[in-house]
Design an enzyme around this catalytic site. Structure first.
Site, PDB file in Angstrom:
ATOM      1  N   SER A 134       4.237  -5.574  -3.528  1.00 29.15           N
ATOM      2  CA  SER A 134       5.677  -5.407  -3.720  1.00 29.15           C
ATOM      3  C   SER A 134       6.279  -6.735  -4.141  1.00 29.15           C
ATOM      4  CB  SER A 134       6.339  -4.939  -2.420  1.00 29.15           C
ATOM      5  OG  SER A 134       7.747  -4.990  -2.518  1.00 29.15           O
ATOM      6  N   TYR A 147       7.935  -5.564   6.587  1.00 27.65           N
ATOM      7  CA  TYR A 147       7.417  -5.027   5.331  1.00 27.65           C
ATOM      8  C   TYR A 147       7.033  -6.173   4.395  1.00 27.65           C
ATOM      9  CZ  TYR A 147       7.095  -2.098   1.158  1.00 27.65           C
ATOM     10  OH  TYR A 147       6.650  -1.455   0.028  1.00 27.65           O
TER      11      TYR A 147
END
Length: 274
Positions: A134, A147
């Protein structure tokens, strides 16, 4: 690089980015097996098979890889996409158990898959591994600390592993997309130890995330990059599609103070705090 007779295994392929990747690879000529915890589910327009898999369980991982080797005799491409997020929250609003849970899927799930698949690729003398990271794996987002941490781990592991396996005919890449228009929010875990002091900040960040996802490109942009990485003669270690590519350049060349101010302005952190 030809895709004829190549076998691909894509985790987390029941929807969103994973489904788009599996479909793209299938259209390009790969024989694709997707996985999810529930297995097949609704077939729809899929041109690939689905298998049940829980990446947090060693036995489940080994069983799927063993099944695929029995069916096809080889695995040429592994795409590690399975994962989930924690809804925007203060870092202290998640317990240690919740932190361990997200790492168990997003990071250790990937590690389990790689440990199970690599021996077969090594015997073949070839293989590709693509891990879905990501943009927050190189540009961390406030109120998404856990995350971000899992995606930093994915990036570091991928880069190290590529050096280790390159001489054995196996290449490893990490794809680091920005916001993508998928049901990400629906698959996000709520913080399990919420604090009232973060309530308004949480609401503001959740709305900002919704807005970002609503205006983002679809999962096909990630699928295109995965196919590019899978078929490149000389694959890169990092791929950052769309806006993520520009953010990576900023991260590399922009002054830290300017980037810091940009993050706070984009996420409206100071306005939220007031």
């Amino acid at each position: 690089m030809s895709t004829k007779n190549k076998v691909a295994l894509v985790t987390g392929a029941s929807s969103g980015i994973g489904e788009a990747i599996a479909q793209k690879l299938s259209t390009a000529g790969y024989k694709v097996y997707g996985t999810s915890r529930r297995g097949g589910g609704e077939v729809g327009q899929r041109t690939f098979k689905m298998l049940p898999l829980d990446v947090t369980q060693d036995a489940s991982v080994d069983a799927v890889v063993r099944q695929l080797i029995q069916l096809e005799g080889r695995i040429d491409l592994l795409v590690n996409n399975a994962g989930f997020g924690v809804a925007p929250a203060g870092a202290e609003e998640s317990s240690i158990a919740q932190a361990q849970a997200i790492f168990d899927t997003n990071f250790f799930g990937m590690v389990r898959m790689i440990r199970s698949v690599v021996p077969h690729m090594r015997r073949q003398g070839s293989g590709r591994i693509i891990n879905i990271g990501s943009v927050v794996g190189f540009l961390p987002s406030p109120y998404m600390a856990l995350y971000s941490a899992t995606k930093y781990a994915v990036a570091g592991y991928s880069e190290s592993l590529d050096h280790e396996l390159r001489t054995q005919g196996i290449r490893v890449s990490v794809v680091e997309p920005p916001y993508i228009n998928t049901p990400f929010e629906a698959n996000s875990m709520q913080p399990d130890t919420p604090l009232d002091m973060y309530r308004e900040i949480r609401a503001g960040m959740e709305q900002r995330l919704k807005d970002g996802i609503a205006g983002a490109e679809g999962p096909e942009v990630v699928a295109d990059i995965v196919l590019k990485a899978a078929t490149a003669t000389q694959p890169k270690t990092h791929y950052a599609p769309g806006m993520a590519g520009r953010l990576r350049l900023l991260r590399r060349f922009a002054p830290a103070s300017l980037l810091d101010a940009g993050v706070r302005k984009d996420l409206r952190l100071d306005a939220i705090a007031r």
